[in-house]
Design an enzyme around this catalytic site. Sequence first.
Site, PDB file in Angstrom:
ATOM      1  N   LYS A 203      -1.000   4.958   4.692  1.00 59.65           N
ATOM      2  CA  LYS A 203      -2.018   4.092   5.314  1.00 59.65           C
ATOM      3  C   LYS A 203      -1.725   3.949   6.805  1.00 59.65           C
ATOM      4  CE  LYS A 203      -4.164  -0.471   4.730  1.00 59.65           C
ATOM      5  NZ  LYS A 203      -5.499   0.063   5.031  1.00 59.65           N
TER       6      LYS A 203
ATOM      7  N   HIS B 214       0.819  -1.214   0.000  1.00 56.23           N
ATOM      8  CA  HIS B 214       0.000   0.000   0.000  1.00 56.23           C
ATOM      9  C   HIS B 214       0.853   1.265   0.000  1.00 56.23           C
ATOM     10  CE1 HIS B 214      -3.309  -2.698   1.135  1.00 56.23           C
ATOM     11  NE2 HIS B 214      -4.112  -1.732   0.754  1.00 56.23           N
TER      12      HIS B 214
HETATM   13  N1  LIG Z   1     -13.067  -0.736   2.049  1.00 52.30           N
HETATM   14  C1  LIG Z   1     -12.340  -0.252   1.038  1.00 52.30           C
HETATM   15  O1  LIG Z   1     -12.535  -0.617  -0.141  1.00 52.30           O
HETATM   16  C2  LIG Z   1     -11.290   0.755   1.341  1.00 52.30           C
HETATM   17  C3  LIG Z   1     -11.058   1.096   2.632  1.00 52.30           C
HETATM   18  N2  LIG Z   1     -10.161   2.068   2.943  1.00 52.30           N
HETATM   19  C4  LIG Z   1     -10.066   2.438   4.343  1.00 52.30           C
HETATM   20  O2  LIG Z   1     -10.744   3.674   4.524  1.00 52.30           O
HETATM   21  C5  LIG Z   1     -10.163   4.394   5.613  1.00 52.30           C
HETATM   22  C6  LIG Z   1      -9.794   5.799   5.132  1.00 52.30           C
HETATM   23  O3  LIG Z   1      -8.762   5.722   4.180  1.00 52.30           O
HETATM   24  P1  LIG Z   1      -8.216   7.038   3.454  1.00 52.30           P
HETATM   25  O4  LIG Z   1      -9.305   7.717   2.737  1.00 52.30           O
HETATM   26  O5  LIG Z   1      -7.009   6.638   2.716  1.00 52.30           O
HETATM   27  O6  LIG Z   1      -7.780   7.922   4.729  1.00 52.30           O
HETATM   28  P2  LIG Z   1      -7.570   9.500   4.852  1.00 52.30           P
HETATM   29  O7  LIG Z   1      -6.686   9.699   6.026  1.00 52.30           O
HETATM   30  O8  LIG Z   1      -7.166  10.064   3.535  1.00 52.30           O
HETATM   31  O9  LIG Z   1      -9.021  10.061   5.177  1.00 52.30           O
HETATM   32  C7  LIG Z   1      -9.635   9.931   6.423  1.00 52.30           C
HETATM   33  C8  LIG Z   1     -10.591  11.077   6.574  1.00 52.30           C
HETATM   34  O10 LIG Z   1     -11.361  10.878   7.748  1.00 52.30           O
HETATM   35  C9  LIG Z   1     -11.486  12.127   8.392  1.00 52.30           C
HETATM   36  N3  LIG Z   1     -11.827  11.948   9.797  1.00 52.30           N
HETATM   37  C10 LIG Z   1     -11.002  11.677  10.850  1.00 52.30           C
HETATM   38  N4  LIG Z   1     -11.724  11.615  11.989  1.00 52.30           N
HETATM   39  C11 LIG Z   1     -13.027  11.836  11.642  1.00 52.30           C
HETATM   40  C12 LIG Z   1     -14.244  11.867  12.362  1.00 52.30           C
HETATM   41  N5  LIG Z   1     -14.280  11.677  13.689  1.00 52.30           N
HETATM   42  N6  LIG Z   1     -15.385  12.127  11.685  1.00 52.30           N
HETATM   43  C13 LIG Z   1     -15.381  12.346  10.355  1.00 52.30           C
HETATM   44  N7  LIG Z   1     -14.249  12.330   9.605  1.00 52.30           N
HETATM   45  C14 LIG Z   1     -13.093  12.063  10.250  1.00 52.30           C
HETATM   46  C15 LIG Z   1     -10.158  12.805   8.165  1.00 52.30           C
HETATM   47  O11 LIG Z   1     -10.296  14.185   8.394  1.00 52.30           O
HETATM   48  P3  LIG Z   1      -9.051  15.039   8.950  1.00 52.30           P
HETATM   49  O12 LIG Z   1      -8.014  14.957   7.878  1.00 52.30           O
HETATM   50  O13 LIG Z   1      -9.639  16.370   9.157  1.00 52.30           O
HETATM   51  O14 LIG Z   1      -8.599  14.354  10.217  1.00 52.30           O
HETATM   52  C16 LIG Z   1      -9.914  12.435   6.702  1.00 52.30           C
HETATM   53  O15 LIG Z   1     -10.553  13.351   5.841  1.00 52.30           O
HETATM   54  C17 LIG Z   1      -8.982   3.544   6.086  1.00 52.30           C
HETATM   55  O16 LIG Z   1      -9.413   2.731   7.167  1.00 52.30           O
HETATM   56  C18 LIG Z   1      -8.676   2.683   4.870  1.00 52.30           C
HETATM   57  O17 LIG Z   1      -8.028   1.475   5.191  1.00 52.30           O
HETATM   58  C19 LIG Z   1      -9.437   2.697   1.976  1.00 52.30           C
HETATM   59  C20 LIG Z   1      -9.598   2.358   0.672  1.00 52.30           C
HETATM   60  C21 LIG Z   1     -10.544   1.373   0.237  1.00 52.30           C
HETATM   61  O1  LIG Z   2      -6.021   2.203   3.169  1.00 50.66           O
HETATM   62  C1  LIG Z   2      -6.185   1.824   1.984  1.00 50.66           C
HETATM   63  O2  LIG Z   2      -5.716   2.447   1.029  1.00 50.66           O
HETATM   64  C2  LIG Z   2      -6.965   0.618   1.734  1.00 50.66           C
HETATM   65  N1  LIG Z   2      -7.555   0.042   2.749  1.00 50.66           N
HETATM   66  C3  LIG Z   2      -8.361  -1.129   2.696  1.00 50.66           C
HETATM   67  C4  LIG Z   2      -7.715  -2.232   3.486  1.00 50.66           C
HETATM   68  O3  LIG Z   2      -7.074  -1.970   4.508  1.00 50.66           O
HETATM   69  O4  LIG Z   2      -7.892  -3.389   3.110  1.00 50.66           O
HETATM   70  C5  LIG Z   2      -8.742  -1.517   1.290  1.00 50.66           C
HETATM   71  C6  LIG Z   2      -7.677  -1.282   0.277  1.00 50.66           C
HETATM   72  O5  LIG Z   2      -6.678  -2.224   0.488  1.00 50.66           O
HETATM   73  C7  LIG Z   2      -7.133   0.123   0.357  1.00 50.66           C
END
Ligand SMILES: NC(=O)C1=CN([C@@H]2O[C@H](COP(=O)(O)OP(=O)(O)OC[C@H]3O[C@@H](n4cnc5c(N)ncnc54)[C@H](OP(=O)(O)O)[C@@H]3O)[C@@H](O)[C@H]2O)C=CC1
Ligand SMILES: O=C(O)C1=N[C@H](C(=O)O)C[C@H](O)C1
Length: 268
Positions: free
Chosen positions: A158, A154
């Site tokens: 992350k 990744h």
């Molecule tokens: N299921 C799937 O297919 C996928 C899952 N993921 C997962 O999604 C999650 C997020 O990933 P990613 O987008 O890369 O992370 P980022 O760090 O880019 O985004 C997280 C966001 O959440 C916000 N945030 C933090 N605390 C709060 C809160 N209490 N309420 C609302 N918003 C909040 C942050 O805001 P601020 O910056 O202001 O703190 C930020 O905008 C991870 O757990 C990742 O593993 C990712 C990709 C695909």
């Molecule tokens: O944080 C990410 O980027 C992603 N998170 C998810 C995970 O932890 O499996 C899904 C994907 O791998 C991207």
Amino acid sequence: MTPPPPSADQQEPTPRVADTPRTSVGVLGARGRMGTEVVKAVTAAEDLELVAMIDSGDWLFDVANAGAQVVVDFTRPDVVMDNIRFCVDHDIHCVVGTTGFDAERLATVAAWLEAKPDVGVVIAPNFGIGALLLMKFAQEAARFFPSTEIVELHHPNKVDAPSGTAVRTARLVAEARRAAGLPPSPDATLDALPGARGADVEGVAVHAVRLTGLVAHQEVLMGAPGETLTLRHDSYDRASFMPGVLLAVRQIGSRPGLTVGIETFLGL
Ligand SMILES: NC(=O)C1=CN([C@@H]2O[C@H](COP(=O)(O)OP(=O)(O)OC[C@H]3O[C@@H](n4cnc5c(N)ncnc54)[C@H](OP(=O)(O)O)[C@@H]3O)[C@@H](O)[C@H]2O)C=CC1
Ligand SMILES: O=C(O)C1=N[C@H](C(=O)O)C[C@H](O)C1
């Protein structure tokens, strides 16, 4: 004799898109890497309406005040439980992509939902169609190979390791191995630096790579005498997750209770 076609004033008016009710969607983590893509995808979908964008520091009540019917959560493992609790309490369906769910957390969400029989929550470690197929193929193949290890790769920002997808894949593989009566993967290591053999998830070694330039990737390596099988999936762009997210947003209103993964939504 074929009746003549109705004249223009006898025809039923064709419903305009604007007349069909749209589903109101709130996005939590809206300005994050995934949230940004979700906001774009929801905005572009004619049947959905973006009504709230929430990040840390914003007031969660805004999603309820805005009338969100469905919330999409891509935030952080340390805040996601509070978000789900709030949504369930306010009768808002949840599509959760945030990672960090173990059996205890899933049981907690299921218990909250018992008091709200009409509310649906789907928690999906991965919304990418290719990633879901990889998990399925790995589960299918596992019983034929004495050895299986998983490598997930990744982007370096992350926050969790190993990935939620890798943990789920390892659990599915472990379950298939147990069902087939396979012993643990052979490993004669006597001496290893801590971490050298990866994390142990139900007997399956999971290795996590964090590398600039990557997005989200996973390999499942399987070995038998004289051959190996490598299954690999690559998400090069977070757009890859959006068809799965939109599918879940559209279906969750008719799927009360807790669903883990979107496999059943896809008929997998
Ligand atoms: N299921 C799937 O297919 C996928 C899952 N993921 C997962 O999604 C999650 C997020 O990933 P990613 O987008 O890369 O992370 P980022 O760090 O880019 O985004 C997280 C966001 O959440 C916000 N945030 C933090 N605390 C709060 C809160 N209490 N309420 C609302 N918003 C909040 C942050 O805001 P601020 O910056 O202001 O703190 C930020 O905008 C991870 O757990 C990742 O593993 C990712 C990709 C695909
Ligand atoms: O944080 C990410 O980027 C992603 N998170 C998810 C995970 O932890 O499996 C899904 C994907 O791998 C991207």
